[in-house]
Design an enzyme around this catalytic site. Sequence first.
Site, PDB file in Angstrom:
ATOM      1  N   ASP A 181      -0.710  -5.418   8.548  1.00  0.00           N
ATOM      2  CA  ASP A 181      -1.974  -5.697   9.216  1.00  0.00           C
ATOM      3  C   ASP A 181      -2.979  -4.558   9.005  1.00  0.00           C
ATOM      4  OD1 ASP A 181      -3.650  -7.329  10.749  1.00  0.00           O
ATOM      5  OD2 ASP A 181      -2.060  -7.767  12.194  1.00  0.00           O
ATOM      6  N   ASP A 224      -8.149 -14.543  12.191  1.00  0.00           N
ATOM      7  CA  ASP A 224      -7.034 -15.311  12.744  1.00  0.00           C
ATOM      8  C   ASP A 224      -7.420 -16.761  13.030  1.00  0.00           C
ATOM      9  OD1 ASP A 224      -5.806 -12.571  14.792  1.00  0.00           O
ATOM     10  OD2 ASP A 224      -5.600 -12.980  12.655  1.00  0.00           O
TER      11      ASP A 224
END
Length: 468
Positions: A185, A250
């Site tokens: 990430d 997301d």
Amino acid sequence: MSTMSEKATIQPRPSTAPPRYTIVLTSAISLALGVALASFSLLHSSSNAAGNHHPAAHRVGRLPVMGYNTWNAYHCEINQTLILETTQLIKSLGLSDIGYNYVNIDDCYSEKQRNANGDIVADKVRFPMGMRWLTDKIHSVGLKAGIYSDAGWYTCALYPGSFQNEERDAKLFSDEWGFDLLKYDNCAVPYDNYTRENIIGRYTRMADAITAQSKASGKPPMVFSLCDWGNQQPWLWAKRLGQSWRTTGDIGPNWASVANIINQNSFYSWATDFYAHGDLDMLEVGNGDLTYEEAKAHFTVWSFMRSPLLIGTHLASATSETLEILKNTEVIAINQDPVVGTAVTPFRWGVNPNWSNNASHPAQYWSGESQNGTIVMMLNVLDEPADMFFNLTESPWIRAGRQYSVRDLWSHTDNGTAVRNISVEAVPPHGVVALLLRDAGDEPEGLEPRCAVRDWCIDKNGTLLYGN
């Protein structure tokens, strides 16, 4: 990562009749398509129809990852019991039989601090038996295991990240814990005057560490999945480092989020190929308020764009409709095509002018290649049923002067032969039509106009028939 989503199921499918297809031979002749059950499976088809030419047919590359990720369904509420239950459900529901073979643990699995030696430590309460014990259990049933970290000081949930510990963590994750995949990430980024490098540099650190660890151990390298949210044009550089790269932020469990991701990907889906796959984020099939038709469209887009297919559903309560979508082997066959790795791209936006950037009304008409023919995807982005139509040669993968057999990948039916055009009536709101077109020989003689594409259509004697 994404925000916590509530446990939910797909809304029931509507009682309205399914879309009706029409083959359009010319502007004056049309024929209703018949419906016949097909006897072949795309997963077992190896021959190319005549006229389907694939310059990359000799290339067999890395396929998109299929499996499960814990974040969308469980957020930080994970433990070893949940992971093992999910592993068993992937087996018992038959998902592993069709390719879902990764069980990926997302954020929140570790203690908040590294130990005295500088290593990440698995949470002693949630994972009392340790990560090696857990990966051994996953491997024992024939599945693979994935883990999560971050290119910054911390993960997105503020657990230890891997910045300045890349080599240490690559060894821990692969050799000591036995993981096969690393999702990486992009949170908690150090100050510029500390790193003196861009996002590419921070991801390169871990890519190099994975490569070095593989060489030192003699084991295959972990799959490196870059979760960079589409920052700084990753479609241009991330393919140098990993097997997939996140294309957007997301996903959320609703049509607005799915449509927005489709819209963004319409401008760079061309970048996906075997060298690295654009990752559209996890599958929300079975989560949130997606209707049955919206979930089908969601799954089709992810599959046709050759995105990793990572389930984010509560499998213990998965409905038959959720499983029906996730187990559509004809659509999955497009995603897992071993010969063609490129994603579909739009050939017409539809309700908007071409190249429009519209988060709620993305491109509607898409096409691409597969080892078995041309794939076409039509999306109804409206809130009401709509008739949809396209000329075959609008797709660059269709040959002029040829006719094509039509296979519907959701009804699993062969729907006749199309010449020049295809129209579909009453596509449901936010619904999808997924077709496989296979070359069926020369189109009938005597059709008018003589050129389906009229620009500079000319006779061999020099007479300009159509065009400027």
